[in-house]
Write a protein that holds these residues in place. Structure first.
Motif, PDB file in Angstrom:
ATOM      1  N   THR A  81       8.054  -7.724   1.426  1.00 50.44           N
ATOM      2  CA  THR A  81       6.810  -7.368   0.744  1.00 50.44           C
ATOM      3  C   THR A  81       5.637  -7.592   1.680  1.00 50.44           C
ATOM      4  O   THR A  81       5.437  -8.711   2.145  1.00 50.44           O
ATOM      5  N   PRO A  82       4.910  -6.572   2.016  1.00 51.78           N
ATOM      6  CA  PRO A  82       3.789  -6.789   2.949  1.00 51.78           C
ATOM      7  C   PRO A  82       2.693  -7.610   2.313  1.00 51.78           C
ATOM      8  O   PRO A  82       2.580  -7.702   1.090  1.00 51.78           O
ATOM      9  N   LEU A  83       1.903  -8.213   3.178  1.00 50.98           N
ATOM     10  CA  LEU A  83       0.764  -8.976   2.677  1.00 50.98           C
ATOM     11  C   LEU A  83      -0.239  -8.023   2.054  1.00 50.98           C
ATOM     12  O   LEU A  83      -0.336  -6.871   2.476  1.00 50.98           O
ATOM     13  N   PRO A  84      -1.016  -8.492   1.129  1.00 50.60           N
ATOM     14  CA  PRO A  84      -2.051  -7.619   0.561  1.00 50.60           C
ATOM     15  C   PRO A  84      -3.027  -7.180   1.657  1.00 50.60           C
ATOM     16  O   PRO A  84      -3.294  -7.922   2.603  1.00 50.60           O
ATOM     17  N   PHE A  95      -7.678 -11.768   7.773  1.00 50.43           N
ATOM     18  CA  PHE A  95      -7.054 -12.349   8.949  1.00 50.43           C
ATOM     19  C   PHE A  95      -7.604 -11.711  10.229  1.00 50.43           C
ATOM     20  O   PHE A  95      -7.982 -12.393  11.177  1.00 50.43           O
ATOM     21  N   TYR A  96      -7.684 -10.368  10.242  1.00 51.06           N
ATOM     22  CA  TYR A  96      -8.229  -9.690  11.434  1.00 51.06           C
ATOM     23  C   TYR A  96      -9.671 -10.110  11.668  1.00 51.06           C
ATOM     24  O   TYR A  96     -10.101 -10.305  12.799  1.00 51.06           O
ATOM     25  N   LYS A 101       1.950   2.606  -3.072  1.00 51.05           N
ATOM     26  CA  LYS A 101       1.164   1.372  -3.182  1.00 51.05           C
ATOM     27  C   LYS A 101       2.023   0.304  -3.804  1.00 51.05           C
ATOM     28  O   LYS A 101       2.698   0.534  -4.793  1.00 51.05           O
ATOM     29  N   LEU A 102       1.991  -0.867  -3.184  1.00 48.43           N
ATOM     30  CA  LEU A 102       2.753  -1.972  -3.750  1.00 48.43           C
ATOM     31  C   LEU A 102       2.006  -2.622  -4.888  1.00 48.43           C
ATOM     32  O   LEU A 102       2.579  -3.155  -5.804  1.00 48.43           O
ATOM     33  N   TYR A 103       0.690  -2.605  -4.783  1.00 42.36           N
ATOM     34  CA  TYR A 103      -0.094  -3.280  -5.804  1.00 42.36           C
ATOM     35  C   TYR A 103      -0.857  -2.252  -6.601  1.00 42.36           C
ATOM     36  O   TYR A 103      -1.519  -1.390  -6.040  1.00 42.36           O
ATOM     37  N   GLU A 104      -0.766  -2.400  -7.869  1.00 42.42           N
ATOM     38  CA  GLU A 104      -1.421  -1.466  -8.761  1.00 42.42           C
ATOM     39  C   GLU A 104      -2.925  -1.575  -8.565  1.00 42.42           C
ATOM     40  O   GLU A 104      -3.475  -2.678  -8.535  1.00 42.42           O
TER      41      GLU A 104
END
Lengths: 310, 526
Positions: free
Chosen positions: A27-30, A37-38, B56-59
């Protein structure tokens, strides 16, 4: 890496590891997290350029802004000095004997003097200004003064010091040694007489005679001392170097006189005034004495110690 | 935006917009109208397995455009909003005469002088326990409210709710009601839309500015600060505070809204622990509503459908965008607008009100089993709320008592220990003390300091010369000030180390006094 695959229920890629049939989803980070972070990386680069950062052999890189903790401290010190400027100017302008007429200035001078006292005076007089009987440093809290306790006299003592070689004859008095002048009985008798002046022993005629011949010139016929030459008062309960018979005998045979540096040569005049105010405020400060020459007839509380007199 | 698959019965006025919210999603829409909630739920067992990674992973956040509704709860919400905002904006302007030596602002947090004024009460820093007590009361007050009526604080009085509500009314005022707003949001960016958005956001900013502006007025004389602020003469901190509060108000109230309640606020998690099956909640009575069916279907098949006609009015009016029919959930702030909406529909189609209603979980079970529900006040008067209320009232009474008995004259005494005592020329012994005398009245007062229990003792101070040494001294303390005095206490030469006390008495008709015990030090062998 093991073969990655898509996890069917969630539609997410796996990282390819498996432990006892349990797989980890990749699962990638949001996005916002990554951007933060950048941004911290960009900030860090900018910070390293702007401020001292990399330790080199003898010093760190200076940074574009020229900031250093020393320069920051110097700025703060300058600002603090500037804030004190008007107070210091007022204090420089005022005559020290007029200080009491300006309570606000007096209060600030006392506060400043307390700090300066800790740095310059506490080594001898103690942090509470109680002095030391063993070492002969006067207690500055009490009401007994060798050279006078009004603002002008205190200021003079601090400014010019006591028994300083450069001073022109002022505050230079020396007690002579009486070693060999008296035999043992005479020494006992005069010691008893000195003690009797403050009511701590019975009077005796021999001692009184020796005292009148040898001591009264400086210490006064009733032992009231002489501030003009710094001769300690003997008819009170305060002893500079101890009030036992042994201590008094030692002082007669092998007298010791304290010396104090002339602080006017080391400290600026404003600091000397602040110290004056502080010492005055310790509780023994006297009203200015009217100008009288010769006999110090206006000694405060003079009658209190006289009950032992013949 | 219409959907060709849409069944006819969904085209009633209160249902036309259901598909708008989901039209852009990739989900199949066939079942959407029958049960809109089902389509938004993910990982349904029947969902076909995905072959590709999702985009999209997050809604993304779904915009909420809640519909206008009128009803008793809505009117109560208006009332609470009016009262709370009124208190917030008007309070700094109230005046209170405290005489010439104190500020005349009724409520003032005077940080510079470290005083807090609230009408007739003046709190000094050392009396901070009053503020701590009020904060504890506020906390326990929330316990009382929550245990009795659930999240009523969230629904009506929470600042986030009040300002969100205000901003939602601005939306409605500028862009129209729900359908118009959805249309506008999906419309391309024309000049008209830019203008409308700009207009709306400037109102947001204005509200934010007034909110931040009112806040700083609590910390300084309001009329003076008001004038200085616009003359650009106020302190930088005032402008910074207003700028920060303007931004937070616009961001939290204007844009984040329900996300604050659902994701940021810890309170919904905490208060779950305070509620039980006897607390009032906004509840959908599924035993009465299910299965859902339109009025037409119900008429054709009597007895087969529940009261819910799936008109989704309860969803459309919800300010946090939840579907209460899915049961109690964290997004519900119990504002009860869905009750207003549902009651209106039930009235229109001639069914009894209360399909969605305030009820306790206990009542729900009872009612589902066919028994009569208990009246709502039973939720208020029960041991748990009583215990909370007793604690709350006890603290309040203690604070009031402390407020009543506190004196406006206080003294602290610190003996100088370096050196502890001083031998004087005549053999008497002197100690010195630092006295702090508080005059907590808004006028200068003379204070009489006296020695108690020190035989032959006299005192003088740094303000009074030694020549005037006496057993009592009088000093003047300025209005609302602490005066620090160095007191020299002298006892005869035979004095021993002993306890004694300082007393301070105000020289006025009240003769308020304070007494502090301390110790007189003397040499061990005189």
């Amino acid at each position: 890496m093991a073969n990655k695959r898509i996890d069917q229920p969630t539609g997410t890629e796996t990282v390819g590891h498996e432990w006892d049939g349990i797989e980890e989803l990749n699962t990638p980070l949001p996005r916002w997290w990554l951007w933060t972070f950048y941004l911290t990386i960009i900030f860090a680069i900018g910070y390293v350029i702007a401020y001292p950062a990399w330790p080199m052999i003898d010093r760190a890189t200076a940074g574009m802004l020229g900031w250093s903790s020393r320069s920051a401290l110097a700025e703060e010190m300058t600002a603090a000095d500037r804030a004190q400027q008007s107070f210091r100017e007022q204090l420089a302008a005022i005559d020290v004997v007029k200080l009491r007429d300006n309570p606000e200035l007096m209060q600030r001078a006392v506060a400043g003097g307390a700090a300066a006292f800790k740095v310059n005076c506490s080594q001898c007089h103690g942090s509470g200004a109680a002095g030391s009987q063993t070492l002969g440093y006067p207690n500055l809290n009490d009401d007994d003064w060798l050279w006078g306790g009004d603002l002008a006299a205190i200021h003079y003592s601090i400014d010019r010091g006591i028994r300083q070689p450069d001073d022109n004859e002022e505050r230079q008095s020396v007690m002579p040694s009486f070693d060999g002048a008296f035999d043992s009985a005479q020494l006992d008798a005069v010691t008893q007489h000195v003690l009797s002046l403050s009511g701590n022993a019975d009077a005796n005629a021999l001692g009184a005679q020796i005292y009148a011949d040898n001591c009264a010139a400086c210490h006064g016929p009733a032992g009231q001392g002489d501030r003009a030459q710094g001769a300690p008062r003997l008819n009170d309960q305060i002893w500079l170097r101890g009030g036992t018979a042994a201590a008094i005998k030692r002082q007669i045979l092998n007298p010791r006189m304290g010396a104090m540096p002339a602080w006017g040569e080391r400290l600026d005049p404003v600091t000397v005034k602040m110290l004056t105010a502080y010492v005055y405020s310790l509780g023994g400060g006297e009203e200015a004495q009217p100008e009288t020459s010769g006999e110090p007839a206006t000694q405060p509380q003079a009658e209190a110690g006289n009950d032992g007199q013949p | 935006m219409g959907n060709p698959d849409q069944p006819d019965d969904a085209k009633r006025d209160w249902a036309v917009t259901v598909e708008d919210g989901i039209a852009k999603s990739n989900e199949p829409v066939s079942s959407a109208v029958a049960n809109p909630a089902a389509t938004t739920r993910r990982h349904e067992p029947h969902e076909p397995p995905r072959e590709t990674l999702p985009e999209k992973l997050y809604e993304a956040r779904k915009s909420i455009h809640n519909k206008r509704i009128d009803g008793p709860f809505r009117r109560f919400k208006w009332f609470v909003m009016l009262v709370t905002l009124g208190i917030y904006y008007v309070t700094p302007w109230l005046r209170w005469d405290r005489g010439p030596y104190a500020p005349d602002q009724a409520v003032l947090v005077d940080l510079a002088n470290r005083r807090f004024y609230m009408f007739g009460i003046e709190i000094w820093p050392h009396e901070f326990y009053f503020v701590a007590g009020l904060l504890i009361m506020a906390g326990i007050g929330l316990f009382v409210i929550t245990s009795a009526v659930g999240r009523a604080w969230c629904g009506y009085a929470c600042p986030q709710t009040v300002w969100t509500d205000l901003f939602q009314h601005i939306d409605r005022f500028v862009d129209g009601d729900r359908n118009a707003r959805i249309r506008l949001e999906n419309a391309p960016w024309t000049w008209g839309k830019v203008f409308r958005r700009g207009f709306k956001w400037s109102i947001y900013l204005a509200i934010g500015f007034v909110t931040g502006g009112a806040w700083i007025l609590y910390f300084a004389d309001a009329p003076t600060l008001f004038r200085d602020f616009f003359a650009l003469e106020a302190a930088p901190v005032a402008y910074i505070t207003v700028a920060v509060l303007t931004l937070t108000t616009v961001t939290l109230g204007g844009f984040m809204r329900e996300q604050v309640c659902i994701y940021m606020c810890p309170w919904p998690r905490i208060q779950t622990a305070m509620m039980d099956e006897k607390s009032l909640l906004v509840t959908y009575k599924d035993w009465r509503g299910e299965p859902r069916g339109s009025v037409k279907k119900a008429a054709k098949n009597p007895g087969q459908f529940g009261d819910c006609i799936d008109c989704t009015q309860c969803v459309q009016v919800c300010p946090t965008g939840i579907d209460i029919r899915e049961g109690p959930q964290i997004g519900c702030i119990t504002c009860a607008l869905c009750i207003d909406a549902c009651d209106k529909v039930m009235k229109d189609i001639g069914r009894p009100r209360g399909l969605i209603d305030y009820a306790t979980l206990e009542d729900c079970e009872r009612e589902a089993a066919g028994e009569a529900p208990k009246p709502a006040w039973r939720a208020l008067l029960r041991p748990r709320t009583m215990v909370y209320f007793t604690i709350w009232a006890g603290i309040g009474a203690a604070l009031l008592f402390a407020l009543g008995v506190r004196t406006h004259t206080e003294m602290t005494v610190a003996p100088d220990r370096n050196p502890p005592f001083m031998l004087m020329s005549d053999g008497s012994i002197r100690n010195s003390f630092t006295l702090k005398i508080r005059n907590m009245e808004s006028r200068p007062r003379d204070m009489e300091i006296a020695l108690e229990g020190l035989e032959g003792g006299v005192m003088w101070t740094d303000a009074i010369s030694r020549g005037e040494a006496a057993a009592t001294q009088t000093v003047t303390v300025a209005a609302d000030q602490v005066r620090t005095i160095r007191a020299y206490v002298m006892a005869p030469r035979d004095a021993k180390t002993q306890d004694f006390a300082f007393t301070v008495t105000s020289v006025d008709e009240q003769r308020e006094s304070d007494r502090v015990e301390t110790r007189f030090d003397a040499p061990e062998t005189p």
